[in-house]
Design an enzyme around this catalytic site. Structure first.
Site, PDB file in Angstrom:
ATOM      1  N   CYS A  56       0.836  -1.197   0.000  1.00  0.00           N
ATOM      2  CA  CYS A  56       0.000   0.000   0.000  1.00  0.00           C
ATOM      3  C   CYS A  56       0.879   1.258   0.000  1.00  0.00           C
ATOM      4  O   CYS A  56       1.527   1.537  -0.985  1.00  0.00           O
ATOM      5  CB  CYS A  56      -0.995  -0.028   1.148  1.00  0.00           C
TER       6      CYS A  56
ATOM      7  N   HIS B 130      -3.615  -4.965   0.169  1.00  0.00           N
ATOM      8  CA  HIS B 130      -3.116  -5.542   1.425  1.00  0.00           C
ATOM      9  C   HIS B 130      -3.215  -7.056   1.356  1.00  0.00           C
ATOM     10  O   HIS B 130      -4.279  -7.644   1.588  1.00  0.00           O
ATOM     11  CB  HIS B 130      -3.906  -5.000   2.612  1.00  0.00           C
TER      12      HIS B 130
ATOM     13  N   GLU C  57      -1.404  -8.915   3.367  1.00  0.00           N
ATOM     14  CA  GLU C  57      -1.068  -9.384   4.710  1.00  0.00           C
ATOM     15  C   GLU C  57      -2.218  -9.327   5.696  1.00  0.00           C
ATOM     16  O   GLU C  57      -2.099  -9.769   6.849  1.00  0.00           O
ATOM     17  CB  GLU C  57       0.100  -8.548   5.252  1.00  0.00           C
TER      18      GLU C  57
END
Length: 233
Positions: A89, A176, A178
């Site tokens: 990001c 994202h 993660e």
């Protein structure tokens, strides 16, 4: 022991589902807190893996947040030396800027929520192949031009440049990968102002979508990481 340094901009945007597989792969993890720790003290060559995490500021806001200049120098030095960097990001935006590309608001549109990626041919042959058909989390209002020499890996209808590689060393992810279900409960608190100010968004809606999609992403994200690290060996 191999070392991973993660530059963290806000406390609740951490390595998430990357943390356990990194530890299992033998990495010692250290967080460097942007705005508090001295990023300029990091040596580009001494860290095995650098991960630059997300945050609610702009990659072009170095007038207000001068630590971004240290991030830019560090990332550029590592990439030029072929040392691995993953940007997520804001991290991907800073990577793009470090490589000479422009970062800017995405036409006044915020992309927040869950949706799958459109992988390019290169993306389907990259570590992102593990995300084929898997909805990922988007949470951004900025975008970037593709850096010269970079390869586009993924897009969405709202954001053309969702992911890029730069040689074997750099992986920039606008989305994202993660994110985890439990971790996002902290995001819903930390980003409450943005959620409330964005038409069509609500905590209830984001939580429901997270309940539907997060487990799938948590299962695939370590495969993305593993493939990237394997490519670097």
């Amino acid at each position: 022991m191999k070392t991973c340094v993660a530059i963290r901009h806000v406390a609740f945007e951490d390595l998430g589902s990357f943390q356990a597989p990194l530890e299992a792969a033998g990495y010692s993890i250290r967080y460097v807190e942007a705005g508090l720790d001295d990023i300029s003290a990091l040596e580009a060559q001494t860290v095995d893996l650098l991960v630059v995490l997300g945050g609610p500021i702009g990659a072009y806001d170095d007038g207000d947040y001068p630590f971004l200049r240290d991030e830019l120098r560090l990332i550029e030095a590592r990439l030029r030396a072929g040392r691995p960097v993953i940007g997520i990001c804001l991290g991907a935006q800073v990577m793009a800027r470090a490589l000479g590309a422009r970062v800017y608001p995405n036409g006044g549109v915020k992309e927040i929520g869950w949706s799958a990626l459109d992988l390019t041919e290169a993306g389907r042959a990259s570590p992102l192949a593990a995300l084929t058909g898997t909805p990922v989390l988007h949470w951004h209002g900025d975008t970037f031009d593709l850096p010269e020499g970079a390869t586009l890996l993924a897009s969405t209808p709202i954001t053309r440049h969702q992911a890029f590689s730069w040689g074997r060393a750099g992986l920039g992810l606008q989305f994202h990968v993660e994110a985890t279900r439990i971790g996002l409960e902290r995001w819903f608190i930390g980003h409450a102002g943005e959620i409330g100010a964005t038409p069509g968004l609500s905590v209830a809606g984001l939580r429901a979508a997270t309940g539907q999609y997060a487990a799938g992403l948590e299962a695939q994200a370590p495969k993305v990481l593993s493939a990237f690290l394997s490519d670097m060996m």
